[in-house]
Design an enzyme around this catalytic site. Structure first.
Site, PDB file in Angstrom:
ATOM      1  N   GLU A 223      -1.188   1.794  -5.218  1.00 34.53           N
ATOM      2  CA  GLU A 223      -0.467   3.025  -4.992  1.00 34.53           C
ATOM      3  C   GLU A 223      -1.759   3.833  -5.494  1.00 34.53           C
ATOM      4  OE1 GLU A 223       1.043   6.655  -7.077  1.00 34.53           O
ATOM      5  OE2 GLU A 223       0.087   5.054  -8.272  1.00 34.53           O
ATOM      6  N   TRP A 224      -2.984   3.341  -5.892  1.00 36.41           N
ATOM      7  CA  TRP A 224      -4.203   3.966  -6.158  1.00 36.41           C
ATOM      8  C   TRP A 224      -4.182   4.605  -7.570  1.00 36.41           C
ATOM      9  CZ3 TRP A 224      -2.929   7.103  -1.178  1.00 36.41           C
ATOM     10  CH2 TRP A 224      -2.674   6.085   0.025  1.00 36.41           C
ATOM     11  N   GLY A 225      -2.960   4.609  -8.119  1.00 33.60           N
ATOM     12  CA  GLY A 225      -3.163   5.217  -9.462  1.00 33.60           C
ATOM     13  C   GLY A 225      -2.547   6.864  -9.556  1.00 33.60           C
TER      14      GLY A 225
ATOM     15  N   ASP B 271      -9.626   3.398  -3.476  1.00 28.40           N
ATOM     16  CA  ASP B 271     -10.461   2.344  -2.991  1.00 28.40           C
ATOM     17  C   ASP B 271     -12.037   2.238  -3.735  1.00 28.40           C
ATOM     18  OD1 ASP B 271      -8.572   1.642  -1.521  1.00 28.40           O
ATOM     19  OD2 ASP B 271      -9.144   2.203   0.453  1.00 28.40           O
TER      20      ASP B 271
ATOM     21  N   ASP C 222       0.660  -1.204   0.110  1.00 25.69           N
ATOM     22  CA  ASP C 222      -0.067  -0.062   0.076  1.00 25.69           C
ATOM     23  C   ASP C 222       0.968   1.369   0.037  1.00 25.69           C
ATOM     24  OD1 ASP C 222      -2.552   1.264  -0.011  1.00 25.69           O
ATOM     25  OD2 ASP C 222      -3.352   0.343   1.590  1.00 25.69           O
TER      26      ASP C 222
END
Length: 371
Positions: free
Chosen positions: A151-153, A173, A118
């Site tokens: 890394e959530w983009g 998320d 994460d």
């Protein structure tokens, strides 16, 4: 394909739960359907010892991670674990910053097969460099471990992560709703349709061994209708997404299990070409998606984005598409594809005559067209 603890259980996890999930995955047919990984998300961590080595929470995981990994492996499954590139995980547990090689070595000794990594509490770090560090650590650890880049983009991992990890999150998320945004104040979580829309323009970066990851499935978590469950699963299959169930496998109903184990939809998702599907056209809130498959076959999916019933009329003569990314042509006017409805599991003859279907709101009509 597998299961992850976060969507349903968040930090409420322990070794008893993980063992029970592994037992059920084997017993209910999910393992036979292709589900392989049992992934423990955040909050398994205890403290680091005097030498810096991480240990699991002794109350939640008293038998230790090695014993738990051995149990999962004894079921013919693989086990995943979670850490963070920062000083702390998103749940406030010890992160791997500064301990990357120690942690990788520890995971290998435990028998871990998959690491979700994460991006919380990463002040001053550059994503590409941080993830290359954990990649180097995993390679030195001496055990094959899948790296899931979470890394959530934010730093466009699809542009640099192909040789760094095996899959990378393309968005923030997921939120357990079909079409909404949940505002947390400092950040937002996204409904299924919002995440789907954010995959636009990313298909050229995905392929075998390196996948765009639109986050885990919310099927079976109580907020989606049966139609929305089908649509969620179908669209994740069409975009060649990892299929990580996120529900309580021990108590799910028959409908949820049938969605998660539909063989036709899974085969489209797991097709060996590994080509991500694309939105071909939109008409009256109904989207038409196509996905090239092996042996000259195609997947065709109609997604009703509205809440109203829509009529889908298919004129095969007009449905001609050239996909420049895969260098494949879909031409049902010339090729006599055989039609199979993957949700009703019925063969419907060959293309030729026009077809008309009534499509409920937030539902899908999904075909495999084979030569």
């Amino acid at each position: 394909m597998g299961w992850n603890s976060w969507n349903k259980f968040a930090c409420n996890i322990d070794e008893k739960l993980i063992r029970e999930i592994a037992d059920v995955m084997v017993a209910n047919g999910m393992k036979d359907a292709g589900y392989t990984y049992i992934n423990i998300d955040d909050c398994w961590h205890g403290d680091r010892d005097s030498l810096g080595f991480i240990h699991p929470d002794p109350e939640r995981f008293p038998s230790g991670m090695k014993a738990l990994a051995d149990y999962v492996h004894s079921k013919g499954l693989k086990i995943g674990i979670y850490s963070d590139a920062g000083s702390q995980t998103c749940g406030g547990r010890p992160g791997s910053r500064g301990y990357e090689f120690q942690d990788a070595m520890t995971y290998a000794e435990w028998g871990i097969d998959y690491l979700k990594y994460d991006w919380c509490n990463t002040e001053g770090l550059r994503a590409e460099g941080a993830y290359k560090t954990i990649t180097a650590a995993l390679k030195k650890a001496g055990r094959p471990i899948v790296l899931s880049i979470c890394e959530w983009g934010s730093d466009k991992p699809w542009e640099w992560a192909q040789d760094v990890g095996h899959l990378w999150r393309t968005t923030g998320d997921i939120y357990n709703c079909f079409d909404c945004i949940h505002d947390h104040g400092t950040w937002k979580s996204l409904g299924i349709m919002q995440i789907l829309d954010m995959q636009e323009g990313l298909r050229q970066y995905a392929g075998p061994g390196h996948w765009n990851d639109p986050d885990m499935l919310e099927i079976g978590n109580g907020q989606l209708t049966p139609a929305q469950d089908r649509a969620h699963f179908s669209m994740w299959a069409m975009i060649a997404a990892p299929l990580m169930s996120g529900n309580d496998l021990r108590s799910m109903d028959k409908n949820t299990l049938e969605v998660l184990t539909n063989p036709g939809v899974i085969a489209i998702n797991q097709d060996s070409l590994g080509i991500q599907g694309f939105r071909h056209l939109v008409k009256d809130s109904v989207e038409c998606w196509l996905k090239p498959l092996e042996d000259g076959a195609w997947a065709l999916c109609y997604l009703n984005r509205s809440t109203e019933v829509k009529t889908v009329s298919i004129d095969w003569q007009d449905l001609q598409v050239t996909d420049e990314h895969s260098n494949r042509q879909f031409n049902p006017g010339k090729t006599p594809y055989k039609i199979r409805n993957v949700w009703t599991k019925k063969d419907m003859g060959s293309v030729g005559k026009k077809m008309t279907h009534s499509l409920a709101g937030h539902d899908v009509l999904m075909f495999k067209l084979s030569i």
